[in-house]
Design an enzyme around this catalytic site. Structure first.
Site, PDB file in Angstrom:
ATOM      1  N   GLU A   1       8.028  13.685  -4.823  1.00 18.59           N
ATOM      2  CA  GLU A   1       7.183  14.465  -3.913  1.00 18.59           C
ATOM      3  C   GLU A   1       8.038  15.535  -3.230  1.00 18.59           C
ATOM      4  OE1 GLU A   1       3.781  14.934  -4.044  1.00 18.59           O
ATOM      5  OE2 GLU A   1       3.677  12.756  -3.926  1.00 18.59           O
TER       6      GLU A   1
ATOM      7  N   ASP B   1       9.145  19.722  -6.370  1.00 18.36           N
ATOM      8  CA  ASP B   1       8.854  20.815  -7.309  1.00 18.36           C
ATOM      9  C   ASP B   1       9.529  22.131  -6.883  1.00 18.36           C
ATOM     10  OD1 ASP B   1       7.136  20.871  -5.132  1.00 18.36           O
ATOM     11  OD2 ASP B   1       5.358  21.452  -6.289  1.00 18.36           O
TER      12      ASP B   1
ATOM     13  N   ALA C   1      -9.666  15.000  -3.042  1.00 15.78           N
ATOM     14  CA  ALA C   1      -9.048  13.741  -2.610  1.00 15.78           C
ATOM     15  C   ALA C   1      -7.580  13.680  -3.017  1.00 15.78           C
ATOM     16  CB  ALA C   1      -9.798  12.553  -3.190  1.00 15.78           C
TER      17      ALA C   1
ATOM     18  N   LEU D   1      -6.636  14.251  -6.251  1.00 15.39           N
ATOM     19  CA  LEU D   1      -6.555  13.862  -7.656  1.00 15.39           C
ATOM     20  C   LEU D   1      -6.749  15.059  -8.579  1.00 15.39           C
ATOM     21  CD1 LEU D   1      -8.453  10.468  -7.597  1.00 15.39           C
ATOM     22  CD2 LEU D   1      -6.054  10.969  -7.298  1.00 15.39           C
TER      23      LEU D   1
ATOM     24  N   SER E   1      -9.238  17.595  -9.020  1.00 17.07           N
ATOM     25  CA  SER E   1     -10.453  17.853  -9.789  1.00 17.07           C
ATOM     26  C   SER E   1     -10.455  19.292 -10.301  1.00 17.07           C
ATOM     27  CB  SER E   1     -11.685  17.597  -8.924  1.00 17.07           C
ATOM     28  OG  SER E   1     -11.747  18.485  -7.829  1.00 17.07           O
ATOM     29  N   SER E   2      -9.850  20.200  -9.542  1.00 16.69           N
ATOM     30  CA  SER E   2      -9.849  21.601  -9.987  1.00 16.69           C
ATOM     31  C   SER E   2      -9.019  21.767 -11.256  1.00 16.69           C
ATOM     32  CB  SER E   2      -9.364  22.542  -8.874  1.00 16.69           C
ATOM     33  OG  SER E   2      -8.030  22.268  -8.517  1.00 16.69           O
TER      34      SER E   2
ATOM     35  N   ASP F   1      -0.175  19.826 -11.596  1.00 17.93           N
ATOM     36  CA  ASP F   1      -1.529  19.285 -11.761  1.00 17.93           C
ATOM     37  C   ASP F   1      -2.111  19.639 -13.119  1.00 17.93           C
ATOM     38  OD1 ASP F   1      -1.043  18.616  -9.178  1.00 17.93           O
ATOM     39  OD2 ASP F   1      -2.555  19.931  -8.300  1.00 17.93           O
TER      40      ASP F   1
ATOM     41  N   TYR G   1       4.542  23.166   5.714  1.00 18.76           N
ATOM     42  CA  TYR G   1       4.981  23.273   4.326  1.00 18.76           C
ATOM     43  C   TYR G   1       6.046  24.368   4.194  1.00 18.76           C
ATOM     44  CZ  TYR G   1       4.549  24.042  -0.700  1.00 18.76           C
ATOM     45  OH  TYR G   1       4.807  24.190  -2.045  1.00 18.76           O
TER      46      TYR G   1
END
Ligand code: ADP
Ligand code: MG
Length: 378
Positions: free
Chosen positions: A31, A34, A119, A121, A123-124, A169, A219
């Site tokens: 985590e 990247d 969430a 995960l 989805s996009s 992702d 961030y």
């Protein structure tokens, strides 16, 4: 899901198209590595976006979203961008393929999914990858390599959806394989598959359903800390640093910068340790490393929050093998490696205790590491 899509496709467009799917993803460990040139360790999951698609011989795309219950129609030129945000993912994919010299012509599509939205995960990415894979197959004889399809998805987010995401992702969604996690080197973009087939364990996500929006950009501040330390050490990114080097300059760093860099350097090593452990089928060590990551994210990188620390504590107290925050932090899910015989008890405890303390129930997602983008044959 397939039957529902087929029924709606038949009603709207008549006849049948080809079916494609791509998946959401988890990241087991790695985590905030990247942007430091380190490793991430994602896999595709058994939650997908599925689409039925058929070229329609025009220069128009006509697409229906089952879940949002909306229809969109758009052309393929840059100025034809649709207004619905969900349709922009599909338009973006078309445009990015065309920009890379690929072909896209008009098509009809109906799609649906069961990747929970927002969430953590991705989805996009599942949506982009499903259409990128499909359009590569339908119009381009699969001339684009899988990794290029992931980049098409990433550029779609950058250029059409306003999200400056990394490549993980889309990479996981496109390249995922059943029973395998992938170690992606974020510097060279090389990747390797590792077996993830735990017979006695299962992965459970606990979604806190909280998202703390912070005023200053935490961030960016983390990134700046990492860059400052890298510069001090004379390396391009913290990927090239080790603990000895960091300790040697400790006195000249702020305590905060030191802690941030310490986390990144330790996290890089943890990913490598998890890969070794998986090669031995040693899931207890994998779990231990997940707890260490949580501890580091919470104490050194300081991107956790009360709710996520609480869920981590519940996991520990229930005897869960491994648990940590998944994603950028400040809310969202924990990912938990749980012995199968403990799964129900853990889920009950997590829901009950979280609800008692925070007044709402977390959402539970059981996930299995599965295939990424693919064509679905009948
Ligand atoms: P995530 O973390 O799940 O990727 P994002 O905000 O990046 O969350 O992407 C969610 C967006 O992707 C939704 O707002 C929608 O536009 C699109 N999307 C995802 N899944 C679906 C779906 N099943 N149907 C329609 N649109 C979807
Ligand atoms: Mg997303």
């Amino acid at each position: 899901m397939k039957d529902t899509i087929a029924k709606i496709f038949e009603e709207r467009f008549g006849g049948k198209g080809d079916f494609y799917a791509s998946a959401g993803r988890i990241n087991l460990i790695g985590e905030h590595t990247d942007y430091n040139g380190g490793f991430v360790f994602p896999g595709a999951i058994d939650k997908v976006i599925m689409a039925e698609i058929r070229p329609n011989g025009t220069d128009k795309v006509r697409v229906f979203s089952v879940d949002i219950d909306e229809y969109a129609e758009f052309g393929l030129k840059e100025e034809d961008a649709p207004s619905q945000s969900w349709a922009r993912y599909i338009f973006g994919v078309c445009r990015e393929i065309i920009k890379r010299g690929g072909e896209v012509k008009g098509f009809d599509a109906v799609f649906a999914g069961n990747v929970p939205l927002g969430a953590g995960l991705s989805s996009s990415a599942a949506l982009e990858s499903c259409f990128a894979f499909a359009l590569n197959d339908l119009f381009n004889d699969n001339k684009f390599e899988k990794f290029e399809l992931a980049k098409i998805g990433q550029s779609t987010e950058h250029n059409y959806c306003g999200v400056k995401c990394g490549i993980m992702d889309q990479f996981a969604s496109v390249c995922g394989r059943k029973g395998n996690l992938m170690r992606l080197d974020c510097r060279s973009l090389d990747y390797e598959y590792y077996p993830f087939n735990p017979e006695d364990y299962t992965l459970v996500l606990v979604d806190s359903r909280v998202k703390h929006e912070l005023a200053d950009s935490p961030y960016n501040k983390r990134r700046e800390s990492c860059e400052r330390v890298a510069q001090k050490l004379g390396v391009e990114t913290l990927r090239d640093a080790d603990m000895d080097a960091l300790l040697a300059v400790k006195e000249s760093l702020s305590e905060e910068d030191f802690k941030r860099a310490k986390f990144v350097i330790e996290e890089k090593q943890r990913v490598l340790d998890v890969c070794d452990a998986l090669n031995q089928g040693d899931y207890e060590t994998v779990g231990k490393k997940m707890y260490e990551t949580h501890e580091g994210l919470s104490k050194d990188y300081e991107v956790s929050c009360e709710e996520l620390d609480f869920l981590n504590e519940v996991a520990k107290e229930t005897g869960v093998t491994g648990s940590r925050i998944m994603g950028g932090g400040f809310g969202g899910c924990t990912i938990n490696l749980v012995r199968k015989d403990l799964r129900d008890r853990f889920v009950d405890e997590a829901i009950r205790r979280f609800n008692e303390k925070y007044g709402h129930e977390p959402k539970i997602y059981d996930v299995v590491i599965s295939d990424g983008a693919r064509k679905i044959d009948d």
